[in-house]
Design a protein around this motif. Structure first.
Motif, PDB file in Angstrom:
ATOM      1  N   THR A  83       0.863  -1.175   0.000  1.00 19.31           N
ATOM      2  CA  THR A  83       0.000   0.000   0.000  1.00 19.31           C
ATOM      3  C   THR A  83       0.900   1.225   0.000  1.00 19.31           C
ATOM      4  N   LEU A  84       0.653   2.106  -0.960  1.00 19.27           N
ATOM      5  CA  LEU A  84       1.427   3.325  -1.104  1.00 19.27           C
ATOM      6  C   LEU A  84       0.614   4.495  -0.561  1.00 19.27           C
ATOM      7  N   TYR A  85       1.212   5.292   0.318  1.00 18.81           N
ATOM      8  CA  TYR A  85       0.562   6.452   0.921  1.00 18.81           C
ATOM      9  C   TYR A  85       1.345   7.699   0.540  1.00 18.81           C
ATOM     10  N   ALA A  86       0.638   8.696   0.010  1.00 17.48           N
ATOM     11  CA  ALA A  86       1.305   9.922  -0.419  1.00 17.48           C
ATOM     12  C   ALA A  86       0.280  11.033  -0.579  1.00 17.48           C
ATOM     13  N   CYS A  87       0.784  12.248  -0.774  1.00 14.54           N
ATOM     14  CA  CYS A  87      -0.061  13.420  -1.013  1.00 14.54           C
ATOM     15  C   CYS A  87       0.443  14.163  -2.247  1.00 14.54           C
ATOM     16  N   GLY A  88      -0.450  14.892  -2.898  1.00  5.43           N
ATOM     17  CA  GLY A  88      -0.069  15.763  -4.000  1.00  5.43           C
ATOM     18  C   GLY A  88       0.605  15.039  -5.152  1.00  5.43           C
ATOM     19  N   THR A  89       1.707  15.613  -5.615  1.00  3.07           N
ATOM     20  CA  THR A  89       2.450  15.050  -6.735  1.00  3.07           C
ATOM     21  C   THR A  89       2.949  13.651  -6.410  1.00  3.07           C
ATOM     22  N   SER A  90       3.331  13.424  -5.169  1.00  2.00           N
ATOM     23  CA  SER A  90       3.796  12.095  -4.757  1.00  2.00           C
ATOM     24  C   SER A  90       2.677  11.065  -4.886  1.00  2.00           C
ATOM     25  N   TYR A  91       1.441  11.485  -4.650  1.00  2.00           N
ATOM     26  CA  TYR A  91       0.290  10.598  -4.816  1.00  2.00           C
ATOM     27  C   TYR A  91       0.183  10.155  -6.275  1.00  2.00           C
ATOM     28  N   HIS A  92       0.360  11.096  -7.194  1.00  2.00           N
ATOM     29  CA  HIS A  92       0.282  10.751  -8.613  1.00  2.00           C
ATOM     30  C   HIS A  92       1.436   9.841  -9.027  1.00  2.00           C
ATOM     31  N   ALA A  93       2.595  10.044  -8.444  1.00  2.00           N
ATOM     32  CA  ALA A  93       3.723   9.145  -8.693  1.00  2.00           C
ATOM     33  C   ALA A  93       3.403   7.749  -8.160  1.00  2.00           C
ATOM     34  N   ALA A  94       2.730   7.695  -7.008  1.00  2.00           N
ATOM     35  CA  ALA A  94       2.349   6.414  -6.420  1.00  2.00           C
ATOM     36  C   ALA A  94       1.372   5.658  -7.318  1.00  2.00           C
ATOM     37  N   LEU A  95       0.473   6.373  -7.972  1.00  2.00           N
ATOM     38  CA  LEU A  95      -0.461   5.723  -8.899  1.00  2.00           C
ATOM     39  C   LEU A  95       0.297   5.028 -10.028  1.00  2.00           C
ATOM     40  N   SER A  96       1.294   5.703 -10.559  1.00  2.00           N
ATOM     41  CA  SER A  96       2.120   5.092 -11.607  1.00  2.00           C
ATOM     42  C   SER A  96       2.920   3.923 -11.046  1.00  2.00           C
ATOM     43  N   GLY A  97       3.441   4.117  -9.838  1.00  2.00           N
ATOM     44  CA  GLY A  97       4.212   3.055  -9.196  1.00  2.00           C
ATOM     45  C   GLY A  97       3.387   1.812  -8.940  1.00  2.00           C
ATOM     46  N   ALA A  98       2.138   1.990  -8.530  1.00  2.00           N
ATOM     47  CA  ALA A  98       1.251   0.853  -8.269  1.00  2.00           C
ATOM     48  C   ALA A  98       1.038   0.049  -9.547  1.00  2.00           C
ATOM     49  N   TYR A  99       0.835   0.749 -10.633  1.00  2.00           N
ATOM     50  CA  TYR A  99       0.653   0.090 -11.935  1.00  2.00           C
ATOM     51  C   TYR A  99       1.880  -0.764 -12.264  1.00  2.00           C
ATOM     52  N   LEU A 100       3.065  -0.200 -12.076  1.00  2.00           N
ATOM     53  CA  LEU A 100       4.297  -0.924 -12.390  1.00  2.00           C
ATOM     54  C   LEU A 100       4.536  -2.090 -11.440  1.00  2.00           C
ATOM     55  N   LEU A 101       4.265  -1.881 -10.155  1.00  2.00           N
ATOM     56  CA  LEU A 101       4.464  -2.968  -9.184  1.00  2.00           C
ATOM     57  C   LEU A 101       3.577  -4.163  -9.491  1.00  2.00           C
ATOM     58  N   GLU A 102       2.325  -3.896  -9.823  1.00  2.00           N
ATOM     59  CA  GLU A 102       1.423  -5.006 -10.138  1.00  2.00           C
ATOM     60  C   GLU A 102       1.830  -5.682 -11.443  1.00  2.00           C
ATOM     61  N   ARG A 103       2.204  -4.879 -12.410  1.00  3.63           N
ATOM     62  CA  ARG A 103       2.548  -5.431 -13.723  1.00  3.63           C
ATOM     63  C   ARG A 103       3.867  -6.192 -13.708  1.00  3.63           C
ATOM     64  N   LEU A 104       4.878  -5.634 -13.059  1.00  2.00           N
ATOM     65  CA  LEU A 104       6.210  -6.234 -13.111  1.00  2.00           C
ATOM     66  C   LEU A 104       6.508  -7.170 -11.941  1.00  2.00           C
ATOM     67  N   ALA A 105       6.122  -6.768 -10.728  1.00  2.00           N
ATOM     68  CA  ALA A 105       6.425  -7.583  -9.546  1.00  2.00           C
ATOM     69  C   ALA A 105       5.313  -8.555  -9.216  1.00  2.00           C
ATOM     70  N   LYS A 106       4.149  -8.356  -9.853  1.00  2.00           N
ATOM     71  CA  LYS A 106       2.987  -9.227  -9.624  1.00  2.00           C
ATOM     72  C   LYS A 106       2.579  -9.255  -8.158  1.00  2.00           C
ATOM     73  N   VAL A 107       2.585  -8.057  -7.532  1.00  3.19           N
ATOM     74  CA  VAL A 107       2.172  -7.915  -6.144  1.00  3.19           C
ATOM     75  C   VAL A 107       0.987  -6.967  -6.108  1.00  3.19           C
ATOM     76  N   LYS A 108      -0.089  -7.385  -5.431  1.00  3.91           N
ATOM     77  CA  LYS A 108      -1.262  -6.532  -5.291  1.00  3.91           C
ATOM     78  C   LYS A 108      -0.843  -5.216  -4.638  1.00  3.91           C
ATOM     79  N   THR A 109      -1.211  -4.103  -5.277  1.00  4.33           N
ATOM     80  CA  THR A 109      -0.786  -2.788  -4.793  1.00  4.33           C
ATOM     81  C   THR A 109      -1.952  -1.820  -4.842  1.00  4.33           C
ATOM     82  N   LYS A 110      -2.105  -1.035  -3.782  1.00  2.00           N
ATOM     83  CA  LYS A 110      -3.126   0.006  -3.779  1.00  2.00           C
ATOM     84  C   LYS A 110      -2.499   1.309  -3.326  1.00  2.00           C
ATOM     85  N   VAL A 111      -3.173   2.403  -3.648  1.00  2.00           N
ATOM     86  CA  VAL A 111      -2.674   3.736  -3.331  1.00  2.00           C
ATOM     87  C   VAL A 111      -3.709   4.457  -2.476  1.00  2.00           C
TER      88      VAL A 111
END
Length: 160
Positions: A83-111
């Protein structure tokens, strides 16, 4: 108009103690100067991403792997969810990161928005990696979320 002072040696007496200010008017307001010519800080951050990513990866690429020597591999053991926790611009970076973590690491990820975390009675699973993301490392809401997670004994990681 905002300006800056360019301090010069006195032309009359050439004394370092006697300084005559030379005022120069800036073309924009103060915040414009801090944004290096970009219209918004977010725009600046977007254009800085490739350089920053390159700096983060420098010396950490080993073949096809990225090695973060400061991260103890034990923290990643038995992780079933991130689970990724962030605010503002970091939150938007976390959204991209969640997509990559699920796609590449195959780990359930939420923001989650870090500023909302303290008002919930969030249930964090024992096999969840609690990751906070902050551009400055000083975002109060993000730090508070991290403090709560640590108090619950959850595995945590901070990205700054």
């Amino acid at each position: 108009d905002y300006g800056y002072v360019n301090l010069k040696e006195c032309k009359l007496c050439h004394d370092q103690a006697c300084i005559q200010p030379n005022f120069v008017v800036l073309s924009q307001d103060k915040s414009f100067a801090q944004k290096d010519g970009y219209r918004f800080f977010m725009e600046k951050e977007i254009y800085e991403q490739s350089r920053v990513l390159g700096e983060v990866l420098m010396g950490r690429l080993q073949g096809e792997e990225i090695v973060f020597e400061d991260i103890n591999e034990e923290i990643l053991k038995d992780i079933e969810e991130i689970t990724l926790y962030a605010c503002g611009t970091s939150y938007h970076a976390a959204l991209s990161g969640a997509y990559l973590l699920e796609r590449l690491a195959k780990v359930k990820t939420k923001v989650e928005v870090a500023s909302e975390f303290r008002y919930r009675e969030a249930i964090i699973g024992k096999n969840t990696l609690f990751v906070v993301i902050s551009q400055s490392g000083e975002t109060a809401d993000t730090l508070e979320a991290l403090k709560i997670a640590k108090a619950q004994g959850v595995k945590t990681l901070a990205i700054c």
